[in-house]
Design an enzyme around this catalytic site. Structure first.
Site, PDB file in Angstrom:
ATOM      1  N   GLY A  11      -0.671  75.511 -78.754  1.00  0.00           N
ATOM      2  CA  GLY A  11      -1.325  74.278 -78.303  1.00  0.00           C
ATOM      3  C   GLY A  11      -0.282  73.295 -77.802  1.00  0.00           C
ATOM      4  CB  ALA A  22      16.352  67.067 -75.123  1.00  0.00           C
ATOM      5  N   GLY A 104       2.272  79.528 -85.193  1.00  0.00           N
ATOM      6  CA  GLY A 104       2.150  80.843 -84.547  1.00  0.00           C
ATOM      7  C   GLY A 104       3.327  81.107 -83.621  1.00  0.00           C
ATOM      8  CG  ASP A 127      -2.630  71.305 -86.074  1.00  0.00           C
ATOM      9  OD1 ASP A 127      -3.282  70.498 -85.390  1.00  0.00           O
ATOM     10  OD2 ASP A 127      -2.721  72.538 -85.944  1.00  0.00           O
ATOM     11  NE  ARG A 252      -3.662  70.488 -77.639  1.00  0.00           N
ATOM     12  CZ  ARG A 252      -4.253  71.686 -77.689  1.00  0.00           C
ATOM     13  NH1 ARG A 252      -4.713  72.117 -78.846  1.00  0.00           N
ATOM     14  NH2 ARG A 252      -4.372  72.428 -76.635  1.00  0.00           N
TER      15      ARG A 252
HETATM   16  O1  F6P Z   1      -2.829  73.551 -83.393  1.00  0.00           O
HETATM   17  C1  F6P Z   1      -3.120  72.504 -82.529  1.00  0.00           C
HETATM   18  C2  F6P Z   1      -4.610  72.406 -82.288  1.00  0.00           C
HETATM   19  O2  F6P Z   1      -4.840  71.285 -81.440  1.00  0.00           O
HETATM   20  C3  F6P Z   1      -5.481  72.315 -83.523  1.00  0.00           C
HETATM   21  O3  F6P Z   1      -5.508  71.021 -84.089  1.00  0.00           O
HETATM   22  C4  F6P Z   1      -6.813  72.779 -83.003  1.00  0.00           C
HETATM   23  O4  F6P Z   1      -7.587  73.334 -84.041  1.00  0.00           O
HETATM   24  C5  F6P Z   1      -6.422  73.831 -82.006  1.00  0.00           C
HETATM   25  O5  F6P Z   1      -5.073  73.565 -81.629  1.00  0.00           O
HETATM   26  C6  F6P Z   1      -7.265  73.855 -80.759  1.00  0.00           C
HETATM   27  O6  F6P Z   1      -6.880  74.951 -79.995  1.00  0.00           O
HETATM   28  P1  F6P Z   1      -7.240  75.173 -78.456  1.00  0.00           P
HETATM   29  O7  F6P Z   1      -6.382  74.243 -77.653  1.00  0.00           O
HETATM   30  O8  F6P Z   1      -6.883  76.597 -78.221  1.00  0.00           O
HETATM   31  O9  F6P Z   1      -8.678  74.844 -78.290  1.00  0.00           O
END
Ligand code: F6P
Length: 320
Positions: A11, A22, A104, A127, A252
């Site tokens: 993500g 950097a 991951g 997260d 995000r």
């Molecule tokens: O791990 C980051 C994250 O934004 C989690 O908070 C969320 O559950 C997941 O990725 C969402 O994943 P995707 O972008 O694949 O929908």
């Protein structure tokens, strides 16, 4: 080392671009060529890369997302995929790899490391569930996004005597919900780490309503349940009218905060420095304001980072 590579994986989060910048500039300053792998581990398998110059990373520091792009790559979980990725890296003349991503991605980085390519990981995930670092890249910006959204919601909520159930991301970690509860002055955070009692929550919200409070905010971490389900259960039981907001991927994006820009700069520089010194197979992290290194094997075999119990307590104490 004469040539290293960098990739962003999993993500995306704000601060990834600043970290790539950097890495590239710290590498070039040490007379090492840096190549940028596109689309995370998928780009290693498909040989998608470009040689980076100082100009390739100009004007990206302030941008959210990742200009190298990212992917969740199922093939990297297979032996064949891993073998191909490692051979491609060697074929590109890459002597070291910096992996910027979440849990991951660090597992993937460690697997590549075990194939004989020196790897350093940079923890990046909103997260904040990665162990051995107080903060991962992107968390602070995500929190600022959440708090700004809740501030706006409070304006409209208090104009109508409403309660908002606000769902945050975080996978199985309630960190974003707890810290946002403190920073935005919400009433509750429902998190996967702790059981909650909806009867008691409804009783508290009814009391708030009787006291003449004009709004209530209930933060729900995605791992604790669906905001809509919680709202359906409390509807008509608390006095306040109820509305639901799922913040989703909004959290995000956006320009990284100063905290994330500085963290990205420090992580990126430390990753390059340690790779070149031979301190690899490690993840950089932040502990008590210092940049520290932890073995990738230890990182990937440890439980997720736990929320500081003092933060959870503070969220409860301040929301009465
Ligand atoms: O791990 C980051 C994250 O934004 C989690 O908070 C969320 O559950 C997941 O990725 C969402 O994943 P995707 O972008 O694949 O929908």
């Amino acid at each position: 080392m004469k040539r290293i590579a960098v990739l962003t994986s999993g993500g995306d989060c704000s601060g990834m671009n600043a970290a790539v910048r950097a890495v590239v500039r710290a590498g070039l300053a040490s007379e090492v060529e840096v190549i940028g792998i596109q689309k995370g581990f998928q780009g290693l398998i498909d040989r998608l890369y470009e040689i980076m110059s100082t100009k390739s990373v100009s004007n990206i520091l302030q941008r959210g997302g990742t200009f190298l792009q990212s992917a969740r790559c199922a093939e990297m979980k297979t032996e064949a995929g891993l073998q191909l990725a490692s051979e491609n890296l060697k074929g590109m003349g890459v002597e070291g790899l910096i992996v910027i991503g979440g849990d991951g991605s660090l597992i993937g980085g460690y697997a590549i490391h075990r194939k004989g390519i020196p790897v350093i990981g940079i923890p990046a995930s909103i997260d904040n569930d990665i162990p051995f670092t107080d903060m991962s890249l992107g968390v602070d910006t995500a929190l600022n996004n959440i708090v700004s959204a809740v501030d706006n919601l409070k304006d409209t909520a208090s104009s109508h005597d409403r309660a908002f159930v606000v769902e945050t991301m975080g996978r199985n970690c309630g960190y974003l919900a707890v810290v946002a509860t403190i920073a935005a002055g919400a009433e509750y955070s429902l998190i996967p780490e702790e059981p909650y009692d909806l009867e008691k929550i409804c009783a508290d919200l009814r009391r708030r309503y009787r006291e003449g409070r004009s709004n209530s905010i209930i933060m729900v971490a995605e791992g604790a349940g669906k905001a809509q389900d919680i709202a359906d259960q409390i509807k008509d039981r608390i006095g306040f009218e109820t509305r639901v907001i799922v913040l989703g991927h909004y959290q995000r994006g956006g320009s990284p905060t100063v905290f994330d820009r500085l963290l990205a700069a420090r992580f990126g520089q430390a990753a390059v420095e340690n790779l070149l010194k031979g301190n690899y197979g490690k993840m950089v992290g932040l502990q008590a304001s210092n940049i520290i290194l932890t073995g990738l094997e230890k990182v990937v075999s440890s439980d997720h980072r736990e929320i500081d119990p003092m933060l959870a307590l503070l969220a409860k104490q301040l929301s009465i």
